[in-house]
Design an enzyme around this catalytic site. Structure first.
Site, mmCIF file in Angstrom:
data_model
loop_
_atom_site.group_PDB
_atom_site.id
_atom_site.type_symbol
_atom_site.label_atom_id
_atom_site.label_comp_id
_atom_site.label_asym_id
_atom_site.label_seq_id
_atom_site.Cartn_x
_atom_site.Cartn_y
_atom_site.Cartn_z
ATOM 1 N N LYS A 43 -0.479 -2.585 3.226
ATOM 2 C CA LYS A 43 -1.281 -1.949 2.162
ATOM 3 C C LYS A 43 -2.498 -1.297 2.789
ATOM 4 O O LYS A 43 -3.160 -1.905 3.639
ATOM 5 C CB LYS A 43 -1.722 -3.027 1.168
ATOM 6 N N ASP A 83 -5.492 -8.810 -4.731
ATOM 7 C CA ASP A 83 -4.731 -7.700 -4.152
ATOM 8 C C ASP A 83 -3.234 -7.781 -4.437
ATOM 9 O O ASP A 83 -2.489 -6.881 -4.060
ATOM 10 C CB ASP A 83 -4.894 -7.716 -2.625
ATOM 11 N N SER A 86 -0.952 -10.921 0.719
ATOM 12 C CA SER A 86 -0.823 -10.377 -0.643
ATOM 13 C C SER A 86 0.481 -9.602 -0.786
ATOM 14 O O SER A 86 1.183 -9.724 -1.798
ATOM 15 C CB SER A 86 -1.978 -9.427 -0.961
ATOM 16 N N SER A 87 0.794 -8.780 0.210
ATOM 17 C CA SER A 87 2.018 -7.987 0.144
ATOM 18 C C SER A 87 3.245 -8.892 0.255
ATOM 19 O O SER A 87 4.256 -8.672 -0.416
ATOM 20 C CB SER A 87 2.014 -6.923 1.256
ATOM 21 N N PRO A 92 -0.602 -7.999 11.443
ATOM 22 C CA PRO A 92 -1.665 -8.981 11.667
ATOM 23 C C PRO A 92 -2.206 -9.494 10.335
ATOM 24 O O PRO A 92 -2.176 -8.759 9.335
ATOM 25 C CB PRO A 92 -2.745 -8.171 12.407
ATOM 26 N N ILE A 112 -4.962 -5.273 5.506
ATOM 27 C CA ILE A 112 -3.795 -4.432 5.199
ATOM 28 C C ILE A 112 -2.748 -5.201 4.380
ATOM 29 O O ILE A 112 -1.557 -4.932 4.488
ATOM 30 C CB ILE A 112 -3.170 -3.812 6.467
ATOM 31 N N GLY A 113 -3.230 -6.112 3.577
ATOM 32 C CA GLY A 113 -2.298 -6.750 2.634
ATOM 33 C C GLY A 113 -1.787 -8.081 3.082
ATOM 34 O O GLY A 113 -1.878 -9.061 2.349
ATOM 35 N N GLY A 114 -1.255 -8.149 4.267
ATOM 36 C CA GLY A 114 -0.770 -9.418 4.822
ATOM 37 C C GLY A 114 -0.153 -10.311 3.776
ATOM 38 O O GLY A 114 0.889 -9.999 3.192
HETATM 39 O O1 C5P Z 1 -8.448 -12.810 -4.561
HETATM 40 P P1 C5P Z 1 -8.502 -13.136 -3.108
HETATM 41 O O2 C5P Z 1 -8.172 -14.572 -2.826
HETATM 42 O O3 C5P Z 1 -7.716 -12.193 -2.262
HETATM 43 O O4 C5P Z 1 -10.012 -12.911 -2.675
HETATM 44 C C1 C5P Z 1 -10.581 -13.536 -1.541
HETATM 45 C C2 C5P Z 1 -12.100 -13.544 -1.689
HETATM 46 O O5 C5P Z 1 -12.607 -12.214 -1.602
HETATM 47 C C3 C5P Z 1 -12.608 -14.061 -3.011
HETATM 48 O O6 C5P Z 1 -12.774 -15.443 -2.993
HETATM 49 C C4 C5P Z 1 -13.942 -13.345 -3.145
HETATM 50 O O7 C5P Z 1 -14.927 -13.993 -2.380
HETATM 51 C C5 C5P Z 1 -13.683 -12.020 -2.492
HETATM 52 N N1 C5P Z 1 -13.308 -10.955 -3.461
HETATM 53 C C6 C5P Z 1 -14.283 -10.413 -4.284
HETATM 54 N N2 C5P Z 1 -13.938 -9.415 -5.159
HETATM 55 C C7 C5P Z 1 -12.670 -8.945 -5.223
HETATM 56 C C8 C5P Z 1 -11.666 -9.492 -4.403
HETATM 57 C C9 C5P Z 1 -12.019 -10.501 -3.524
HETATM 58 O O8 C5P Z 1 -15.448 -10.808 -4.219
HETATM 59 N N3 C5P Z 1 -12.376 -7.967 -6.078
#
Ligand code: C5P
Length: 271
Positions: free
Chosen positions: A11, A122, A99-100, A90, A95-97
């Site tokens: 991504k 993501d 999440s993708s 990586p 780049i998604g890792g």
């Molecule tokens: O949702 P995800 O686990 O990928 O997000 C990791 C961390 O990135 C969250 O705990 C938060 O600290 C930060 N984040 C954020 N705003 C977003 C996405 C992620 O602050 N829109």
């Protein structure tokens, strides 16, 4: 029992504007997201219990239990069996890792759309391989019609940048949104437009990981060079695939310690 296969593309955030912050701390984003023709691969073999194995060049350090989003996505699908994840991308790389990977599992195993956001901000955008504008914390998605494919070089200097740390290092959390996408313009118009947009996390990531600066410097010959997500991977846009390949070869020779990968993103030619 048959084995099915899946693909989790890289991504790329062509733009990533931070436009605000919610009361719960999550940041409001405005991001143009595209997907590459390189990524992780998955195979699924149904069975009585959930099991996960990981291989490939970036297998090291990838958990094979509930800590892995692939596992949690399979659980959300109510699916059991053996999943093998071949990590070519990586991780902790912008780049998604994971999440993708998680989105691929939801797609491949027919999981509910609502299961995506709780797995990560993501994950919803990664359910579709087409260019999308992502807003909110990642839950508001709109397809972008008539968007070009891009020949790129991706570079990761081998440093993992923790996403929360990058968000915390932001100077300002209220920046202008992405300006209107010129869907009727030429490719040159689009490059010019992209150059006027930003990744608001780039400066913050550079503070956490100064190793990103030489990557951006190396990509100076590209039409546009920018970091993706919260880093550390950066992309450079090149006029065509041959130039991207040539640049990638050159950069790999000069920096054998970096992950350097030419790729092409998926565009969209109609509404
Ligand atoms: O949702 P995800 O686990 O990928 O997000 C990791 C961390 O990135 C969250 O705990 C938060 O600290 C930060 N984040 C954020 N705003 C977003 C996405 C992620 O602050 N829109």
């Amino acid at each position: 029992m048959t084995t099915a296969e899946g693909f989790a593309p890289a991504k790329l955030n062509l733009t990533l504007h931070v436009t605000g912050q919610r009361a719960d701390g999550y940041h409001l984003l405005d991001s143009l997201v595209v997907f590459a023709d390189i990524g992780d691969r998955l195979t699924y073999q149904p069975g009585p219990e959930l099991a996960l194995t990981v291989g490939g060049p970036f297998a090291e350090g990838v958990p094979t239990d509930q800590r892995n989003l692939v596992w949690r996505a399979a659980e959300a699908c109510g699916w059991t069996g053996h999943i093998h994840l071949d990590k070519s991308l990586p991780h902790g790389a912008g780049i998604g890792g994971g999440s993708s990977d998680a989105a691929a599992v939801l797609r491949d195993l027919g999981g509910p759309r609502e299961a995506a956001l709780p797995l990560g901000a993501d994950v919803p955008v990664c359910l579709s391989p087409y260019p999308q504008r992502m807003m909110g914390i990642g839950e508001h998605l709109s397809a972008v019609s008539r968007f070009p494919a891009w020949d790129m070089v991706l570079i990761n200097p081998g440093v993992q940048v923790p996403t929360p740390q990058v968000f915390q290092a932001l100077d300002t959390k209220h920046n202008p949104a992405v300006s209107e996408i010129p869907v009727t313009g030429t490719r040159a118009d689009m490059v010019a437009w992209l150059s006027r947009q930003r990744n608001d996390l780039q400066a913050a990531a550079l503070c956490c990981a100064p190793q990103i600066q030489p990557v951006l410097d190396t990509l100076r010959g590209a039409e546009l060079a920018r970091m993706s997500g919260s880093g550390a991977t950066c992309f450079g846009i090149y006029p065509d695939a041959a130039e991207a390949r040539r640049a990638a070869q050159h950069i790999s020779q000069a920096h054998p310690e970096w992950w350097v990968q030419p790729c092409r993103t998926r565009g969209r030619t109609s509404d």
